[in-house]
Design a protein around this motif. Structure first.
Motif, PDB file in Angstrom:
ATOM      1  N   LEU A  24      49.373  -3.060  72.178  1.00 55.33           N
ATOM      2  CA  LEU A  24      50.708  -2.895  72.756  1.00 55.33           C
ATOM      3  C   LEU A  24      51.658  -4.009  72.316  1.00 55.33           C
ATOM      4  O   LEU A  24      52.865  -3.781  72.171  1.00 55.33           O
ATOM      5  CB  LEU A  24      50.611  -2.851  74.287  1.00 55.33           C
ATOM      6  N   GLN A  26      51.630  -5.487  69.390  1.00 46.41           N
ATOM      7  CA  GLN A  26      52.079  -5.141  68.039  1.00 46.41           C
ATOM      8  C   GLN A  26      53.092  -3.994  68.073  1.00 46.41           C
ATOM      9  O   GLN A  26      54.024  -3.954  67.263  1.00 46.41           O
ATOM     10  CB  GLN A  26      50.874  -4.759  67.181  1.00 46.41           C
ATOM     11  N   MET A  27      52.927  -3.073  69.034  1.00 44.23           N
ATOM     12  CA  MET A  27      53.923  -2.014  69.179  1.00 44.23           C
ATOM     13  C   MET A  27      55.251  -2.586  69.668  1.00 44.23           C
ATOM     14  O   MET A  27      56.317  -2.104  69.296  1.00 44.23           O
ATOM     15  CB  MET A  27      53.412  -0.963  70.157  1.00 44.23           C
ATOM     16  N   ALA A  30      56.990  -3.797  66.742  1.00 41.12           N
ATOM     17  CA  ALA A  30      57.473  -2.686  65.922  1.00 41.12           C
ATOM     18  C   ALA A  30      58.743  -2.059  66.486  1.00 41.12           C
ATOM     19  O   ALA A  30      59.563  -1.522  65.740  1.00 41.12           O
ATOM     20  CB  ALA A  30      56.381  -1.625  65.786  1.00 41.12           C
ATOM     21  N   THR A  38      57.634 -10.081  73.602  1.00 45.78           N
ATOM     22  CA  THR A  38      56.582  -9.180  73.126  1.00 45.78           C
ATOM     23  C   THR A  38      55.278  -9.388  73.886  1.00 45.78           C
ATOM     24  O   THR A  38      54.465  -8.462  73.995  1.00 45.78           O
ATOM     25  CB  THR A  38      56.335  -9.406  71.627  1.00 45.78           C
ATOM     26  N   ALA A  84      50.481   4.882  73.021  1.00 46.47           N
ATOM     27  CA  ALA A  84      50.863   3.712  72.228  1.00 46.47           C
ATOM     28  C   ALA A  84      49.663   3.150  71.466  1.00 46.47           C
ATOM     29  O   ALA A  84      49.781   2.781  70.281  1.00 46.47           O
ATOM     30  CB  ALA A  84      51.473   2.642  73.131  1.00 46.47           C
ATOM     31  N   ASN A  85      48.502   3.079  72.129  1.00 47.71           N
ATOM     32  CA  ASN A  85      47.304   2.588  71.438  1.00 47.71           C
ATOM     33  C   ASN A  85      46.907   3.512  70.298  1.00 47.71           C
ATOM     34  O   ASN A  85      46.529   3.064  69.203  1.00 47.71           O
ATOM     35  CB  ASN A  85      46.149   2.453  72.432  1.00 47.71           C
ATOM     36  N   HIS A  88      49.431   3.266  67.384  1.00 49.03           N
ATOM     37  CA  HIS A  88      49.219   2.005  66.663  1.00 49.03           C
ATOM     38  C   HIS A  88      48.023   2.111  65.728  1.00 49.03           C
ATOM     39  O   HIS A  88      48.089   1.709  64.548  1.00 49.03           O
ATOM     40  CB  HIS A  88      49.021   0.880  67.684  1.00 49.03           C
ATOM     41  N   ARG A  91      48.770   4.631  62.711  1.00 45.28           N
ATOM     42  CA  ARG A  91      49.668   4.080  61.694  1.00 45.28           C
ATOM     43  C   ARG A  91      48.949   3.043  60.818  1.00 45.28           C
ATOM     44  O   ARG A  91      49.096   3.020  59.589  1.00 45.28           O
ATOM     45  CB  ARG A  91      50.885   3.450  62.362  1.00 45.28           C
TER      46      ARG A  91
END
Length: 268
Positions: A24, A26-27, A30, A38, A84-85, A88, A91
């Protein structure tokens, strides 16, 4: 055993939170969340899941609308964390050019959902264990505990006081005797024993036949100057006395016989 289970639940929850937190965060980068914020973004999602699960257990006796509202919030937060996980992981899997083991996007997305699910499940299990503790003392019947208390504490005290009384000493202590009586003959329901005694409310006990006849004589007559069963019953019940159908019939019959005899004497 319970402590080991709770330790394992806490460990699984911590690992699940750490894995989900990393994805999360890292999202958050992004979606262009800046700086130290963050680090707070994962807490909003996964922290809300933990709080929501606790709220569900607390509100389990609340109206269904309140519980449905909390369930909806927890479901949305859980789905958001899983999505979200998974996004991530998918991608990163698409951008990876590793030569080793490479999984398809569906498998990567499903496996990445384990972390948030483990977090929510661990929180739920920990709260359930806390609300329903297990152990030797909690599973022992109340009657067995009272019997053990009587055998280990009260019976020796009673025997000691009895021996002293036989030697001319003071009699048994009143508080010990009262405690023994309460343990030896426990009430059927503890809640009833704790309630103060109050007089029984309701109708009075049934009166004698003569009393009912006297009340019936004061009742007004019915049609054609005869005894009215309805008026007699109303006069008796007005004084708080219960009367059954058979007894009311007998009272009415005797009153009518008395009235007939009175009318015969008056006409002669």
């Amino acid at each position: 055993m319970t402590a080991a289970i709770r330790l394992g639940v806490a460990l699984v929850g911590t690992i699940g939170f750490a894995l989900s937190y990393d994805a999360l965060r890292q999202m958050a980068v992004a979606i262009h969340i800046r700086g130290v914020l963050t680090y707070a973004f994962p807490l909003v999602i996964d922290g809300f899941i933990a709080i929501g699960v606790a709220a569900l257990l607390i509100l389990r006796a609340a109206p269904w609308r309140s519980r449905l509202y909390v369930w909806a919030l927890v479901g949305i937060a859980t789905i958001t964390s899983i999505w979200a996980n998974a996004l991530h992981a998918v991608r990163l899997n698409q951008e990876s050019d590793a030569t080793g083991l490479h999984l398809d996007d569906v498998t990567v997305g499903v496996l990445s959902a384990i972390a948030p699910l483990a977090l929510a499940g661990a929180v739920h299990l920990d709260l359930v264990i806390r609300r329903h503790p297990t152990g030797r003392h909690s599973t022992e019947p109340v009657s067995a505990q009272r019997h053990t208390h009587f055998e280990n504490v009260l019976r020796p005290a009673l025997n000691s006081d009895t021996a002293d009384a036989s030697k001319g000493a003071a009699p048994a202590r009143p508080e010990v005797v009262a405690d023994i009586a309460n343990v030896a003959d426990p009430p059927a329901e503890v809640s009833e024993a704790r309630q103060p005694h109050s007089p029984i409310k309701g109708r009075q006990p049934s009166a004698s036949t003569e009393t009912l006849l006297a009340l019936g004589r004061a009742a007004p007559l019915g049609r054609q100057g005869r005894i009215s069963r309805r008026h007699v019953e109303a006069a008796i019940r007005a004084q708080g006395h219960p009367v059954g159908k058979d007894r009311l019939t007998e009272i009415t019959r005797r009153l009518q016989a008395e009235l007939d005899r009175t009318c015969e004497h008056a006409s002669s």
